[in-house]
Scaffold this active site. Structure first.
Site, PDB file in Angstrom:
ATOM      1  N   ARG A  27       0.397  -1.342   0.079  1.00  0.00           N
ATOM      2  CA  ARG A  27       0.132  -0.063   0.034  1.00  0.00           C
ATOM      3  C   ARG A  27       0.912   1.275  -0.317  1.00  0.00           C
ATOM      4  O   ARG A  27       0.298   2.842  -0.072  1.00  0.00           O
ATOM      5  CB  ARG A  27      -0.923  -0.078   1.415  1.00  0.00           C
ATOM      6  CG  ARG A  27      -1.909  -1.245   1.133  1.00  0.00           C
ATOM      7  CD  ARG A  27      -2.363  -1.237   2.172  1.00  0.00           C
ATOM      8  NE  ARG A  27      -3.215  -0.520   2.720  1.00  0.00           N
ATOM      9  CZ  ARG A  27      -5.244  -0.449   2.811  1.00  0.00           C
ATOM     10  NH1 ARG A  27      -5.092  -1.844   3.158  1.00  0.00           N
ATOM     11  NH2 ARG A  27      -5.765   0.192   3.123  1.00  0.00           N
ATOM     12  N   TRP A  74       1.344   6.220   6.118  1.00  0.00           N
ATOM     13  CA  TRP A  74       1.500   6.518   4.678  1.00  0.00           C
ATOM     14  C   TRP A  74       1.116   8.523   4.740  1.00  0.00           C
ATOM     15  O   TRP A  74       0.104   8.886   5.304  1.00  0.00           O
ATOM     16  CB  TRP A  74       1.053   6.450   3.956  1.00  0.00           C
ATOM     17  CG  TRP A  74       1.027   7.626   1.757  1.00  0.00           C
ATOM     18  CD1 TRP A  74      -0.110   8.164   2.264  1.00  0.00           C
ATOM     19  CD2 TRP A  74       1.482   7.586   0.939  1.00  0.00           C
ATOM     20  NE1 TRP A  74       0.597   8.978   0.487  1.00  0.00           N
ATOM     21  CE2 TRP A  74       1.644   8.463   0.306  1.00  0.00           C
ATOM     22  CE3 TRP A  74       2.497   5.908   1.031  1.00  0.00           C
ATOM     23  CZ2 TRP A  74       1.936   8.005  -1.276  1.00  0.00           C
ATOM     24  CZ3 TRP A  74       3.214   6.269  -0.349  1.00  0.00           C
ATOM     25  CH2 TRP A  74       2.711   7.220  -1.381  1.00  0.00           C
TER      26      TRP A  74
END
Ligand code: F6R
Length: 604
Positions: A27, A74
């Site tokens: 991801r 992230w």
């Protein structure tokens, strides 16, 4: 997209948390962390960078816990650092989070006034504080509900509470969260892959659900706090990455993946703390006097939407052309043109050839691409990434909205770089963009209403789509979606063009789908709808609450989210995708693999 794992285990969980986080590496992330209950206390270990760095921390300071949560981050709010890495802690609460809390600044201010102090720059930490405040007054389930009620945004979270040694809680809105059922152990994860190493029995939470897991049970609640059951399914762990979840087709799943895909994409362009929007790769957007977008199909419609914004916001002339024409046309290009190829796959032969041609002309080239190892991503001077994740359905959905989101951000970045907007306007627009994931989730909630239209629409031989301004390309995209998966002939038109020809097609058997949330041009579209109504054409109006007040009497009205018109081309994509999807399902078509089509077109 951040990754989440939570385990209520019978044996130590450290290694399993790490194993799961490794599965979530795909991801993308820039820091990682885990936390666990040790002797009634919650301890955490975090590290900037790869999971290897976290493993090094754990080698010197192991976490001896049987209940724990883990996260790959992230960065959105706050740079990648150990301090900003999850889990975040406030009082009794330790928490991991995927998504964006839009009202975090207000919440942070009010918590600060109540004497709370923050150690990170993240939006996540406000959730931990809010929940900790609620826990002073309420037991965990009620406290969780009261906390979620205060949040605006799209998110998934995982929580540990000190003093609750066999409890992990989770919640989802916009970002997915699954519950894994083991043998005397239970799990939560951001997707089936996260819990795949431990169990293949999975329940997918619905929008707004929250859950409390212990060793044996999952108590799931809907957004009103009512206990609910969600079906437990057996999935093939190896296939989990490309698993359909509770959805019947990949296309449906990918429509619902859009808030996450869009949020992840935007995080590559926007710093939510400062509101600054920047082109990745250090490209100076002020250095160009023209933009040339080349793309095919759906990707070209994303480009056409962007044209409105590059010109209107940034004053930057922008041409958009289908690559199959551009590559052979010998177009005249000025040397200060930025050529942008837009492509999900990064392999489409025509787009690639057009990109190479631009390179040969000495132009700076950029690629808005979803597959980052693809040829276009490698050959372009700069990659403007979309982060939609793997798109399996042949009909593009989440890749399209991710392209639109990336290009919108680039238009804002160009406007700022060229001095066409000041810092305040840049901040306002970036704040709007960060609301898009939540609004996309809201738009996808129209599913039931849209499904109800399908039986009638499926009988049509021809369908027209109308839109104005940046919604005109969305009308083209709506028509393409319908024809490619339902095989019904459909055309998109600029609403003002109707009377210059296509109006001859209008009769009782030709539905007209009008995409027109209220904006400065709405009145003009109302006139166009009157022209259709006067000729007996059935109208489906996709609009917002304000627009619905002025809908023609005979129109079927779908009321979508109210938002700034800047966001309309993005937020109104899910309704047209769902419409095509349900018509195709109604017709029994092969939605994910429509006849004659390929996902990546590597021939001319
Ligand atoms: C339609 C669709 C196609 C693609 C086109 C370009 O739903 O998916 O029109 O958009 O074939 O493909 P990419 O984006 O991979 O270059």
């Amino acid at each position: 997209m951040c990754g989440i794992i939570g385990i209520v285990g019978e044996s130590p969980v450290q290694d399993r948390l790490i194993e799961s986080l490794k599965r979530l590496e795909y991801r993308g992330y820039d820091s990682a962390g885990i936390a666990g209950c040790v002797d009634g206390q919650v301890e955490r270990r975090r590290a900037k960078g790869k999971i290897r760095a976290l493993e090094e921390v754990l080698a010197s300071e192991p976490l001896n816990a049987k209940v724990g949560i883990g996260h790959t981050r992230w960065a959105t709010h706050g740079a990648p650092s150990e301090t900003n890495a999850h889990p975040h802690k406030a009082g009794r609460v330790t928490l991991v989070h995927n998504g964006i809390i839009e009202n975090y600044a207000e919440l942070r201010d009010s918590l600060t006034r109540r004497g709370r102090t923050f150690e990170s720059e993240t939006d996540t930490e406000v959730i931990a504080h809010l929940l900790d405040c609620e826990l002073e007054k309420k037991p965990p389930i009620e406290a969780m509900k009261a906390t979620l009620d205060q949040l605006t945004g799209a998110y998934a979270i995982g929580v540990l509470i000190e003093g609750e040694d066999a409890l992990v809680m989770g919640a989802r809105r916009g970002s997915p969260l699954v519950v894994g059922y083991g043998d005397g152990e239970m799990f939560i994860g951001s997707d089936a892959l996260a819990v795949g190493p431990f169990t293949n029995r999975i329940a997918y939470l619905d929008e707004g659900d929250f859950v409390a897991i212990d060793h044996k049970t999952a108590r799931i609640f809907d957004e009103t706090g009512q206990p609910v059951q969600r079906p437990v399914r057996t999935v093939a762990a190896s296939a989990a990455l490309v698993e359909k979840g509770n959805y019947r087709h990949f296309m449906e799943k990918e429509i619902h993946d859009q808030p996450d895909a869009c949020q992840h994409t935007l995080s590559a362009y926007i710093d939510p703390t400062t509101g600054k929007v920047q082109a990745p790769g250090g490209v100076d957007l002020a250095a160009f006097d023209r933009i040339q977008i080349v793309a095919c199909g759906t990707a070209s419609y994303a480009g056409s939407i962007a044209r409105y914004l590059f010109e209107r916001l940034a004053g930057l002339p922008c041409d958009v052309e289908v690559a199959s024409e551009f590559r052979y046309r010998q177009p005249a290009v000025s040397p200060k043109t930025l050529a942008i190829a837009v492509s999900q796959s990064g392999e489409t032969a025509d787009t690639l050839a057009a990109l190479r041609w631009c390179k040969q002309q000495g132009l700076t080239t950029a690629a808005v691409v979803n597959v980052h190892e693809s040829t276009m991503a490698r050959e372009a001077d700069v990659l403007f990434p979309t982060h939609a994740g793997p798109e399996i359905g042949v009909a593009s959905t989440k890749a399209f909205t991710s392209q639109v989101a990336a290009l919108m951000a680039l238009a804002v970045a160009a406007a700022a770089a060229r001095g066409r907007i000041d810092a305040m306007e840049e901040k306002r627009l970036s704040k709007l963009l960060l609301e898009a994931p939540r609004l996309l989730a809201d738009a996808a909630q129209l599913e039931d209403e849209i499904r109800a239209l399908a039986p009638e629409l499926a009988k049509a031989r021809d369908v027209l789509y109308l839109g104005r301004g940046a919604l005109f390309p969305l009308a083209l995209e709506g028509a393409l979606k319908l024809k490619e998966i339902s095989y019904i002939h459909a055309e998109g038109y600029a609403a003002g063009e109707l009377k210059h020809g296509p109006i001859a097609l209008i009769d009782e058997a030709t539905p007209v789908i009008v995409i027109a949330p209220s904006d400065p041009l709405f009145e003009k579209t109302v006139s166009n709808m009157s022209e259709v109504a006067a000729r007996g054409g059935p109208i489906i109006l996709i609009t917002d609450t304000e627009g619905a007040k002025n809908a023609p009497a005979n129109a079927r009205v779908i009321v979508g989210p109210t938002c700034d018109p800047f966001l309309h081309p993005l937020v109104y994509a899910p309704p047209i995708q769902l419409l095509a999807y349900y018509v195709a399902v109604q017709k029994g078509a092969d939605v994910d693999q429509p006849r004659n089509l390929a996902k990546s077109v590597t021939v001319e």
